[in-house]
Motif scaffolding. Structure first.
Motif, short mmCIF file in Angstrom:
data_model
loop_
_atom_site.label_atom_id
_atom_site.label_comp_id
_atom_site.label_asym_id
_atom_site.label_seq_id
_atom_site.Cartn_x
_atom_site.Cartn_y
_atom_site.Cartn_z
N VAL A 134 -44.22 -38.90 37.52
CA VAL A 134 -43.12 -39.78 37.94
C VAL A 134 -43.53 -40.54 39.20
O VAL A 134 -43.30 -41.75 39.32
N GLY A 135 -44.15 -39.85 40.13
CA GLY A 135 -44.61 -40.53 41.34
C GLY A 135 -45.68 -41.57 41.05
O GLY A 135 -45.66 -42.66 41.61
N ALA A 136 -46.62 -41.23 40.16
CA ALA A 136 -47.68 -42.18 39.82
C ALA A 136 -47.11 -43.41 39.14
O ALA A 136 -47.51 -44.55 39.44
N TRP A 137 -46.17 -43.19 38.20
CA TRP A 137 -45.54 -44.33 37.53
C TRP A 137 -44.74 -45.17 38.53
O TRP A 137 -44.84 -46.41 38.53
N ALA A 138 -43.95 -44.53 39.38
CA ALA A 138 -43.09 -45.27 40.31
C ALA A 138 -43.91 -46.14 41.25
O ALA A 138 -43.53 -47.28 41.56
N LEU A 139 -45.05 -45.62 41.72
CA LEU A 139 -45.89 -46.41 42.61
C LEU A 139 -46.44 -47.62 41.86
O LEU A 139 -46.44 -48.75 42.40
N ARG A 140 -46.88 -47.44 40.63
CA ARG A 140 -47.38 -48.57 39.84
C ARG A 140 -46.27 -49.58 39.58
O ARG A 140 -46.48 -50.79 39.61
N ALA A 141 -45.06 -49.09 39.30
CA ALA A 141 -43.94 -50.00 39.06
C ALA A 141 -43.60 -50.80 40.30
O ALA A 141 -43.29 -51.99 40.23
N ASP A 163 -43.28 -50.63 33.96
CA ASP A 163 -41.90 -51.00 33.67
C ASP A 163 -40.94 -50.17 34.51
O ASP A 163 -40.88 -48.94 34.34
N PRO A 164 -40.17 -50.78 35.41
CA PRO A 164 -39.21 -50.00 36.20
C PRO A 164 -38.11 -49.38 35.36
O PRO A 164 -37.48 -48.41 35.77
N GLY A 165 -37.91 -49.91 34.14
CA GLY A 165 -36.89 -49.35 33.27
C GLY A 165 -37.18 -47.93 32.84
O GLY A 165 -36.29 -47.24 32.32
N ARG A 166 -38.40 -47.46 33.06
CA ARG A 166 -38.74 -46.08 32.70
C ARG A 166 -37.95 -45.07 33.53
O ARG A 166 -37.88 -43.89 33.18
N LEU A 167 -37.33 -45.51 34.62
CA LEU A 167 -36.50 -44.60 35.39
C LEU A 167 -35.36 -44.05 34.52
O LEU A 167 -34.87 -42.94 34.77
N ALA A 168 -34.95 -44.82 33.50
CA ALA A 168 -33.91 -44.32 32.59
C ALA A 168 -34.40 -43.07 31.86
O ALA A 168 -33.61 -42.14 31.61
N ALA A 169 -35.68 -43.01 31.50
CA ALA A 169 -36.21 -41.82 30.84
C ALA A 169 -36.22 -40.63 31.79
O ALA A 169 -36.00 -39.48 31.35
N VAL A 170 -36.46 -40.87 33.09
CA VAL A 170 -36.37 -39.80 34.07
C VAL A 170 -34.94 -39.27 34.13
O VAL A 170 -34.71 -38.05 34.19
N ALA A 171 -33.96 -40.18 34.10
CA ALA A 171 -32.56 -39.76 34.13
C ALA A 171 -32.19 -38.97 32.88
O ALA A 171 -31.47 -37.97 32.95
N LEU A 172 -32.70 -39.38 31.71
CA LEU A 172 -32.45 -38.62 30.49
C LEU A 172 -33.03 -37.22 30.59
O LEU A 172 -32.40 -36.24 30.17
N ALA A 173 -34.24 -37.11 31.12
CA ALA A 173 -34.86 -35.79 31.29
C ALA A 173 -34.02 -34.92 32.22
O ALA A 173 -33.82 -33.72 31.95
#
Length: 426
Positions: free
Chosen positions: A78-85, A91-101
């Motif tokens: 999650v940290g690696a993705w967030a930094l790239r975003a 895609d910043p929209g992937r934060l929705a998948a974090v919320a689902l998890a």
């Protein structure tokens, strides 16, 4: 969801500078990294409407299940993705998948639009396989269901149970590490590792082998390295499979993946214990460097490292010295072992001298900050004490011959570097 301000305490800095630190000092680093992840997703929420809605959902979930939300946000990928975003490369929209998890973990209902594209990763949990040819973005909903949750993504309905595979669902598996902890094997998340040596899904047989070696590694650390065992339990939550090197087992750490250690199939318990010890040193130094500048900006100079085939920048040299001080400390604890004593003497003699030599290079370089000078001088003092400890004449001679052979091969240029490539340690 508000990130906190952090600084490393003087006591933690001093403890880390000796090459150790303990669970308390490492806990300070973990807290800072957790806040770093929160800051990154907060920045995304300010920039992206899709991320904002997911951020608000996470804030609502946190009111009732703070540990479950924190666990998802702390997940290394999650940290690696967030930094790239934040840098515009994901895609910043992937934060929705974090919320689902987080909703699955919390046993809470949730409904958000998610990026799809055939696969949907729920970070820290597992991977949903979606029907081919679907839209890039779909609505997804979580409905709690006993020990798992029903997850509907578009027209697809899947039952998600943490740690258990099912139709359309591949779970991330957890391996016990001691009686009260476990490590997640992340062999699915697309952001789990930045290198091209990433390995695929572990088979059940390989996972069993990893579990066996991890249990043996715990026994080694608990018996002879209690401080390291506590540090690993505090800081390391994920193991990421990568491909082996040309000649030996391979392991690595990455600045943007704090809490994760990447490694190829372990050979045995003591080898994995050493790998965890070695890579933990890198993880601690990466996290400390986010709080305290230890080196000045790279000025282009490169230096000899007794463990690498290539010249290293100053920061890389510091990492190698710190990691190999940890390696020397590891073998120092095994000098009297019936099964490993002879090897331990050679390894201890070699790496205490190599790390000590490099701390001198670092202090003479003019490239350390004031805090960096204090940090390296403390490490050098510890290594100087170890240089006074006796080893057998045969072990000292073998360690010296290995070190001299490395230096000669390094000085030989490209041919020597190729010979050393498969024998590098850090």
């Amino acid at each position: 969801m508000t990130p906190a301000a952090h600084r490393v305490s003087d006591a933690a800095f001093a403890a880390l500078a000796t090459g150790g630190g303990g669970a308390t000092a490492v806990g300070e680093l973990c807290a800072a990294q957790a806040s770093k992840h929160r800051l990154l997703v907060r920045l995304l929420a300010e920039e992206s409407e899709a991320a904002r809605r997911a951020y608000e959902t996470l804030a609502e979930l946190e009111d009732g299940a703070p540990e479950e939300v924190s666990r998802c946000l702390r997940h290394p990928a999650v940290g690696a993705w967030a930094l790239r975003a934040c840098r515009g490369r994901a895609d910043p929209g992937r934060l929705a998948a974090v919320a689902l998890a987080a909703a699955v973990r919390a046993g809470a209902a949730c409904r958000l639009e998610v990026p799809a594209g055939g696969r949907l990763m729920l970070p820290s949990l597992g991977l949903l396989t979606l029907p081919p040819g679907g839209p890039d973005r779909v609505m997804a909903a979580v409905e709690p269901d006993g020990d798992g949750a029903g997850v509907r993504v578009g027209a697809l309905a899947v039952r998600v149970v943490p740690g258990r595979d099912g139709p359309g669902w591949q779970a991330l598996h957890r391996l016990p590490f001691g009686p009260h902890a476990a490590m997640t094997v992340d062999d699915l998340d697309p952001y789990r590792w930045p290198g091209d040596d990433v390995d695929g899904r572990l088979t059940e047989a390989r996972r069993h082998h990893w579990s066996t070696c991890l249990g043996q590694a715990w026994d080694v650390l608990r018996a002879s390295h209690r401080t390291v065992a506590a540090e690993v339990t505090t800081a390391v939550s994920v193991l990421t499979p990568i491909l082996a090197g040309a000649r030996e087992q391979h392991s690595a750490s990455a600045r943007d993946l704090f809490g994760a250690i990447a490694l190829s199939d372990p050979l045995d318990g003591i080898g994995l214990a050493l790998t965890l010890t070695h890579e933990l040193q890198h993880a601690k130094l990466y996290a400390l460097s986010d709080l305290v500048a230890l080196t000045r900006p790279d000025d282009g100079r490169r230096f000899y490292a007794p463990w690498r085939p290539d010249p290293r920048p100053l920061e890389g040299l510091l990492h190698g010295a710190y990691a190999h001080a940890g390696v020397a400390a590891f073998w120092r604890r095994h000098l009297s072992d019936a099964g490993h004593g002879a090897r331990a003497e050679v390894e201890f003699a070699r790496w205490r001298e190599a790390a000590h030599q490099v701390t001198g290079t670092l202090l003479d370089s003019g490239g350390l900050t004031e805090e960096g000078i204090r940090f390296v001088a403390t490490l050098r003092d510890r290594l100087s004490l170890w240089l006074e400890e006796p080893v057998s004449a045969a072990a000292a001679r073998q360690a010296r011959l290995i070190a001299e052979g490395h230096r000669r091969a390094w000085a030989a240029g490209p041919a020597g570097a190729r010979w050393l490539e498969g024998r590098s340690r850090s």
